[in-house]
Design a protein around this motif. Structure first.
Motif, PDB file in Angstrom:
ATOM      1  N   LEU A  99       0.768  -1.030  -0.267  1.00  0.00           N
ATOM      2  CA  LEU A  99      -0.566  -0.318   0.286  1.00  0.00           C
ATOM      3  C   LEU A  99       0.869   1.479   0.065  1.00  0.00           C
ATOM      4  N   PRO A 100       1.993   1.335   1.105  1.00  0.00           N
ATOM      5  CA  PRO A 100       2.693   2.721   0.887  1.00  0.00           C
ATOM      6  C   PRO A 100       3.224   3.087  -0.507  1.00  0.00           C
ATOM      7  N   LYS A 101       4.035   1.367  -0.929  1.00  0.00           N
ATOM      8  CA  LYS A 101       4.007   1.809  -2.124  1.00  0.00           C
ATOM      9  C   LYS A 101       3.309   2.416  -3.272  1.00  0.00           C
ATOM     10  N   PHE A 102       2.417   1.707  -3.653  1.00  0.00           N
ATOM     11  CA  PHE A 102       1.488   2.371  -4.635  1.00  0.00           C
ATOM     12  C   PHE A 102       0.957   3.530  -4.417  1.00  0.00           C
ATOM     13  N   LYS A 103       1.399   4.403  -3.388  1.00  0.00           N
ATOM     14  CA  LYS A 103       1.325   5.574  -2.882  1.00  0.00           C
ATOM     15  C   LYS A 103       2.499   6.427  -3.739  1.00  0.00           C
ATOM     16  N   LEU A 104       3.064   6.041  -3.218  1.00  0.00           N
ATOM     17  CA  LEU A 104       4.533   6.688  -3.257  1.00  0.00           C
ATOM     18  C   LEU A 104       5.161   6.104  -5.481  1.00  0.00           C
ATOM     19  N   ILE A 105       4.275   5.491  -5.503  1.00  0.00           N
ATOM     20  CA  ILE A 105       4.344   4.883  -7.216  1.00  0.00           C
ATOM     21  C   ILE A 105       3.582   6.513  -7.936  1.00  0.00           C
ATOM     22  N   GLN A 106       2.058   6.616  -7.508  1.00  0.00           N
ATOM     23  CA  GLN A 106       1.121   7.735  -7.756  1.00  0.00           C
ATOM     24  C   GLN A 106       2.079   9.322  -7.747  1.00  0.00           C
ATOM     25  N   LYS A 107       2.613   9.318  -6.880  1.00  0.00           N
ATOM     26  CA  LYS A 107       3.359  10.540  -6.414  1.00  0.00           C
ATOM     27  C   LYS A 107       4.908  10.306  -8.222  1.00  0.00           C
ATOM     28  N   LEU A 108       5.429   9.468  -7.739  1.00  0.00           N
ATOM     29  CA  LEU A 108       6.350   9.475  -8.984  1.00  0.00           C
ATOM     30  C   LEU A 108       5.790   9.408 -10.231  1.00  0.00           C
ATOM     31  N   SER A 109       4.165   9.020 -10.835  1.00  0.00           N
ATOM     32  CA  SER A 109       3.368   9.162 -12.175  1.00  0.00           C
ATOM     33  C   SER A 109       3.347  10.353 -12.248  1.00  0.00           C
ATOM     34  N   ASP A 110       2.836  11.013 -11.120  1.00  0.00           N
ATOM     35  CA  ASP A 110       2.914  12.886 -11.344  1.00  0.00           C
ATOM     36  C   ASP A 110       4.071  13.414 -11.657  1.00  0.00           C
ATOM     37  N   PHE A 114      -8.592 -10.610  -5.127  1.00  0.00           N
ATOM     38  CA  PHE A 114      -7.854 -10.354  -6.149  1.00  0.00           C
ATOM     39  C   PHE A 114      -8.542  -9.116  -6.518  1.00  0.00           C
ATOM     40  N   VAL A 115      -9.593  -8.971  -5.750  1.00  0.00           N
ATOM     41  CA  VAL A 115     -10.141  -7.551  -5.854  1.00  0.00           C
ATOM     42  C   VAL A 115     -10.030  -6.615  -4.491  1.00  0.00           C
ATOM     43  N   ILE A 116      -9.309  -7.239  -3.690  1.00  0.00           N
ATOM     44  CA  ILE A 116      -8.798  -6.197  -2.647  1.00  0.00           C
ATOM     45  C   ILE A 116      -7.231  -5.732  -2.986  1.00  0.00           C
ATOM     46  N   SER A 117      -6.750  -6.998  -3.925  1.00  0.00           N
ATOM     47  CA  SER A 117      -5.498  -6.291  -4.541  1.00  0.00           C
ATOM     48  C   SER A 117      -5.239  -5.202  -5.046  1.00  0.00           C
ATOM     49  N   ILE A 118      -6.244  -4.807  -6.060  1.00  0.00           N
ATOM     50  CA  ILE A 118      -6.050  -4.073  -7.035  1.00  0.00           C
ATOM     51  C   ILE A 118      -7.001  -3.092  -6.302  1.00  0.00           C
ATOM     52  N   LEU A 119      -7.646  -3.152  -5.222  1.00  0.00           N
ATOM     53  CA  LEU A 119      -8.450  -1.814  -4.336  1.00  0.00           C
ATOM     54  C   LEU A 119      -7.520  -0.426  -3.987  1.00  0.00           C
ATOM     55  N   PRO A 120      -6.243  -0.676  -3.698  1.00  0.00           N
ATOM     56  CA  PRO A 120      -5.066   0.168  -2.999  1.00  0.00           C
ATOM     57  C   PRO A 120      -5.238   0.693  -4.085  1.00  0.00           C
ATOM     58  N   GLY A 121      -4.841   0.728  -5.105  1.00  0.00           N
ATOM     59  CA  GLY A 121      -4.691   1.359  -6.472  1.00  0.00           C
ATOM     60  C   GLY A 121      -5.719   2.294  -6.694  1.00  0.00           C
ATOM     61  N   ALA A 122      -6.997   1.347  -6.297  1.00  0.00           N
ATOM     62  CA  ALA A 122      -9.143   2.316  -6.497  1.00  0.00           C
ATOM     63  C   ALA A 122      -8.889   3.131  -5.429  1.00  0.00           C
TER      64      ALA A 122
END
Lengths: 603, 576
Positions: free
Chosen positions: B179-190, B292-300
């Motif tokens: 989860l924390p890494k997903f946030k970071l990835i979003q920031k980096l893509s910004d 599976f739904v839960i695993s794509i949940l963080p990004g969503a």
């Protein structure tokens, strides 16, 4: 030279999805041996896990045979035997897990490297494209290719690529195993495969169409959003919120229509293959009962067979899911490769000449013609000679081609015919970067990036010390305002550089020109955003900077160019008058009119 | 998440139908192993009953087909609803952002708003498409599977429970790391987006300094970082699935182990064991689907939060509850009374106790150095920001008591940075006044000296302006934006440094023509004295304060700083 004109024409969009995928595969070829290894691992892991039900079926066979011929003595022995079989199965499952984790790690590694490379290539391409590409294509669309489309491919490679390998291996190994169990039953199962393949093929054909459309509408909506958000103030001040929202809703509805249809078709594959798998299941059951009755197979074999038929649908689903992932990927990669395959700025020639930094630069335009579009010539038969150290002012009405002359000189565009010479050598013979390094440009639209003021000023040169920068800011009068900021030189210019005023932005741009300290200075309406008070100070500093430098000054305000050595009056791409201020005033022609008009309101 | 709730209610009928169809699908899917178990038990017991086998087989075929139809129907509805919700959401975000004024916009930054409105909504759509069915189907299947399996063997239920527990724990651990890494990835893509945008806007600068290499490196740094993060996340995510399969297989092994004894001891029939294995697999598969739904949940969720942040931002500038409307038709005056203002992110006041007024049929000018607060005055007048203290009055009414749209209706604004929309010239000119007659448009274009250009161009008023108006020069853009402001026929015309790209000849012609416009107050903002030398009133700003008010002649006498500034311009500037 005519070649360059054709470069900028938009190429018709080839809807060649197969080709795009092949190009993408080309990116994968560097990792051939890794892929081979992954393939071996995936195969091994899959064969192991598909063996599982077959092994377990032995346990059931023992159970049923024991059950069928009641013999109490054998019970203990067979329980031991069953336990052995179960332990074997557990070990095999564990081994399969280990191999599959190893394999997926390698794949993740490769896919991230590929995406890295793709991004890198796109970025490299970006800096090699001719300026006209950016004139002809909307920035929102370019941005969308570089972000959204790459993201789509990233998803496919990192997540679906593993599935494609394992699914294919599963299908093959399962097919082999069911044939070893019972050939007749296997044929009943396999008979259904071509039917389901045909259905899948028909559906994907449909989906393809809508995915391309969806991707295009996504591009449209991105452009719209970008334009509107950037022009927010104008929308508000003209009360056109409703109108803007209406336009947005229209594109949004189109996007909705295409995206639901394409998503519907693509998610149709799973239930359809499930129905097929269920029907196979029923047929297999009915036929198995018949065979069991005829004692051709054992109940354990039936159990194993059912579990294979059941798990058959999973890799088939995955494969069909992959088919529509491929479509999305193909659509995205088509847009990316279309970008990557654009003609680049003309390459530097191999045996390029070098500028002698001790030599003064002598610039000459010889019969230069240039046009942005076929309809109208922007520069017509331009002839011009400029000695080193000359201060050249270019004046003329807006749209007369003043800035274009400078862009041609710096080779942002290549001319249609004629020659531009520096020290009697065609500028095509020099390296573009060498050529451009001769110039410093300060333009009307100042540009800063998200970074500290220090980084922004030191932009042109890598090794500048703080002292040189301070000198540059003092010369450009930016020093005072920078020192008034809380973090001084470490102040971060925010996105869209909104935290400093337009004039301050320009001051930093001028400071940057001081740092660059190039031989030729181009000032394109440089001070139009700076108040007179500051401008006067800047002029002193620029005067100092201009000594021993060739300067081009583009200005509307004639008071600012009276002392130029040479004033070129341009109209409709042609020089209609030239000379110094006094001569031109004496001529009493275009310049005279222009000069007087600026005072008309003062009278 | 009240917004989700709102959409859920809006499309409740569709959701009910999705539920019904999925219910039928689950029923059929669950009945299939039951039928098989029945047949096997009869076969094993040697009580062959062809009638029974035949009936059961027909039943099974019927169920397989019903299940398929139900599932396709549910997909039809669910993909439509998912896309529809995102369509509505996109409009809602867009409307919200358009409703923002500059003060709210500053908080996010334009490029962040763009990604939120595009990338994030796409993420949400992908999530909804996948989850809208799964979230119904998986729990129903799990519960049904548990019920059916307990019918066959109650005492083996603990195996399923244990397996589910292991799956659950794995997912929780996974989320904790990713989860924390997903946030970071979003920031980096910004960040990647920002660099690309900067490179687009600074194209010429980058090329002219030959800094392509430097820019490549800047991009490369972020690219490396984002690659590292994605690799980490992908490694975890791709290891999850094989692990789940292991759990499923080990479950089957355990079921056989436990049932072997029972079968031999005659407590249990073989058909029941086979059915139990199938049900346990179904339960675990539905658990996997959920996971599976839960695993794509963080990004969503991250995307959803970023979108929600926009929707939940309270508009700082609001319309009054009882707006005054009647008093605006006959414009008399604008008055700034003790106005002070500071940008939120800055420490010092940009405007400090400003007092002045603007009258009808007069040209009022605001002059001052860069950063003296000229443009801020205009932004306050149009209520893109609200004053910190003091009042801005229009016809003696505080502008806060008027509806924003009503206020802006009175104003024709030509901005510092000229903005035209891609489309025809005529569309741009009519932007503020759809019902403008051709004569009005011609007249305005004459005033702004752009009529000749339009008539000489190939398509005249239908000339297509490209994206970012790249096919027009700076001066043409400015003249069009001046015409656009005039065509609106406002009571107050504001020219915010909008003569800067014009040559003197054109500039003076426009100003001469502007004087002829009646029934309008004209406000010119400029750094150049020559632009405003003949204004009826000049407000001279210095460091956020009014340093002097009067005509040019008066100010020359009374205001030292003004005199200095005039001197700096007219005192024969040398080159430049």
């Amino acid at each position: 030279m005519m070649m360059n004109r054709h470069k900028c024409k938009k190429t018709a969009r080839a809807k060649n999805l197969k080709g795009s995928i092949l190009k993408l595969l080309n990116y994968l070829k560097f990792y051939k041996s890794s892929f081979l290894f992954v393939l071996i691992l995936a195969t091994a892991s899959n064969i192991l896990s598909t063996l599982g039900p077959k092994i377990l079926s032995k346990a059931t066979n023992i159970l049923t045979s024991e059950f069928l011929n009641q013999n109490s003595k054998k019970i203990n022995i067979s329980l031991l035997e069953i336990n052995k079989i179960l332990i074997n199965a557990a070990i095999i499952y564990f081994l399969s897990l280990l191999l599959s984790i190893l394999q997926s790690n390698i794949i993740s590694d490769i896919s991230s490297k590929i995406i890295y490379k793709l991004r890198e290539d796109i970025n490299r391409k970006f800096h090699c494209l001719p300026i006209c590409y950016f004139d002809n294509n909307s920035h929102g669309d370019i941005l969308s290719r570089m972000t959204n489309d790459v993201e789509t491919i990233n998803q496919t490679l990192s997540q679906n690529f593993i599935q494609i390998t394992t699914a294919v291996v599963s299908i093959i190994s399962m097919t082999i195993i069911i044939f070893t169990i019972n050939i007749k039953l296997a044929f009943v199962t396999i008979f259904i495969v071509p039917i389901s393949s045909l259905i899948i093929f028909l559906i994907t054909k449909q989906t393809q169409k809508y995915f391309v459309k969806q991707q295009n509408y996504l591009g449209n909506i991105n452009s719209k959003i970008q334009e509107d958000f950037e022009n927010h103030v104008i929308i508000k001040s003209y009360n056109s919120e409703t109108k803007t929202i209406k336009e947005f809703t229209k594109i949004n509805n189109e996007l909705y229509k295409n995206s639901w249809i394409s998503n519907f078709f693509s998610s149709l594959l799973i239930p359809i293959s499930q129905v097929i798998s269920n029907i196979i299941y029923v047929f297999v059951c009915i036929y198995s009962f018949y065979l069991i009755l005829k004692k051709e197979i054992l109940i354990g074999d039936f159990q194993a067979f059912i579990s294979y038929v059941r798990s058959f649908s999973q890799p088939v689903n995955q494969v069909s899911n992959i088919v529509n992932m491929i479509q999305q990927t193909a659509a995205a990669s088509e847009r990316i490769f279309e970008f990557l395959e654009q003609n680049e700025e003309s390459k530097d020639i191999k045996d390029n000449l070098f500028f002698n930094s001790d030599l003064k630069k002598y610039i000459e335009f010889k019969n230069v013609n240039f046009s942005y579009s076929k309809n109208k010539k922007t520069i017509e038969n331009l002839n011009l000679k400029i000695k080193s150290g000359q201060k050249v002012a270019i004046v003329g009405p807006t749209g007369s081609g003043k800035t274009t002359i400078m862009k041609l000189l710096m080779r942002f565009y290549d001319i249609d015919s004629g020659e531009i010479l520096i020290n009697k050598k065609n500028i095509l013979l020099y390296k573009k970067s060498d050529l451009r390094n001769l110039f410093s440009m300060v333009m009307q639209d100042s540009w800063l990036f998200n970074g500290t003021i220090l980084e922004n000023i030191s932009y042109p040169k890598r090794n500048v010390n703080l002292q040189q920068i301070k000198k540059a800011t003092i010369d450009s009068q930016a020093h005072d305002f920078i020192n008034k900021l809380k973090n001084k030189y470490q102040t971060i210019i925010n996105e869209d550089s909104e935290n400093i005023s337009a004039g301050q932005k320009q001051l930093l741009n001028i400071a940057r020109a001081f740092v660059a300290n190039s031989e030729i200075l181009i000032l394109d309406e440089a001070t139009s955003n700076i108040d007179n008070y500051t401008e006067k100070l800047i002029q002193k500093a620029i005067n100092k900077l201009m000594t021993n430098k060739t300067c081009f000054i583009i200005a509307h305000r004639l008071s600012t160019i009276e002392n130029a050595d040479l004033i070129l009056v341009i109209n409709d791409g042609k020089i209609i008058e030239q000379g110094n201020h006094k001569q031109l005033i004496k001529n009493k022609k275009f310049y005279f009119d222009l000069y007087n008009s600026q005072f008309s309101s003062n009278n | 998440m009240p917004i989700l709730k709102k959409y859920f209610i809006r499309y409740k009928i569709s959701f009910i139908f999705i539920f019904i169809f999925l219910f039928f699908q689950v029923l059929c899917d669950l009945k299939l192993p039951d039928c098989t178990a029945g047949i096997i038990n009869t076969i094993v017991k040697d009580k062959i009953n062809f009638n029974f086998v035949f009936k059961n087989s027909i039943n099974m075929l019927f169920m397989a087909i019903t299940s398929g139809i139900a599932s396709i129907s549910s997909i039809l509805i669910s993909t439509r609803v998912a896309c529809k919700i995102v369509k509505d959401l996109r409009v809602e975000i867009f409307e919200k952002i358009i409703s923002f004024n500059s003060c709210e916009l500053d908080k996010f930054g334009t490029s962040s708003l763009i990604t939120r409105c595009t990338n994030d909504t796409n993420q949400i759509q992908n999530f909804l498409i996948m989850s809208s069915r799964m979230l119904f189907y998986a729990p129903m299947m799990a519960i049904g599977g548990i019920i059916m399996s307990s019918k066959h063997a109650k005492d083996m239920f603990w195996i399923i429970f244990l397996s589910c527990l292991v799956i659950f724990i794995t997912i929780v651990i996974n989320l904790f790391f990713t989860l924390p890494k997903f946030k970071l990835i979003q920031k980096l893509s910004d960040k990647i987006n920002l660099i690309l945008r900067e490179n687009l806007s600074g194209l010429l600068v980058v090329r002219s300094f030959s800094k392509e290499f430097h820019e490549k490196n800047r991009f490369d740094k972020i690219n490396k970082e984002i690659t590292k993060m994605t690799l980490f996340v992908n490694r975890i995510m791709t290891s999850i699935m094989p692990f789940m399969f292991l759990i499923m297989n080990i479950t089957t092994v355990s079921v056989i182990y436990v049932s072997a004894k029972n079968i031999i001891e005659d407590k249990f029939e073989i058909g029941n064991m086979l059915a139990f294995i199938q049900y346990s697999t179904q339960v675990l598969i539905s658990f996997l689907l959920l996971s599976f739904v839960i695993s794509i949940l963080p990004g969503a969720i991250i995307s959803f939060k970023r979108v929600l942040e926009i929707l939940e931002t309270k508009n700082i500038i609001l319309d009054p509850i009882k707006p005054i409307t009647n008093n605006l038709e006959n414009f008399e005056s604008i008055e700034f009374k003790n106005v002070s203002f500071k940008y939120e992110k800055e420490d010092k006041l940009i405007l400090d106790n400003i007092n002045f007024d603007v009258e009808l049929d007069k040209i009022t000018a605001i002059v001052g150095q860069t950063g003296s607060g000229k443009t801020t005055i205009i932004k306050l007048l149009m209520r893109f920001y609200d004053v910190n203290s003091g009042e801005i009055l229009i016809n003696k009414i505080n502008i806060k008591k008027i509806k924003q749209s009503n206020l802006r209706e009175q104003i024709g604004y030509a901005s510092q940075k000229t903005v035209l929309f891609s489309g025809k010239i005529i569309e741009n000119l009519k932007y503020g006044n759809d019902s403008a007659s051709q004569k009005e448009i011609d007249d305005a274009c004459k005033v702004s000296q752009v009529l000749n250009f339009i008539n000489n161009s190939k398509d005249k008023f239908d000339f297509l302006i490209s994206k970012d108006a790249n096919n027009l020069s700076g001066g043409q853009k400015q003249r069009l934006s001046i015409a656009r402001a005039i065509i609106k026929k406002p009571k107050i015309l504001i020219f915010d440094d909008s003569f800067s790209a014009l040559d003197f000849k054109t500039d003076s012609k426009i100003r001469k023509e502007l004087k002829k416009i009646k029934n309008t107050a004209i406000l010119i903002i400029s750094q150049r004295i020559s632009n405003i030398i003949d204004a009826d009133k000049i407000i001279f700003l210095e460091k956020g304060k009014v340093a002097g008010i009067g005509t040019h002649k008066e100010l020359l006498r009374t205001c030292k700083e003004y005199f200095k500034m005039v001197n700096s311009q007219t005192n024969n500037v040398k080159i430049l």
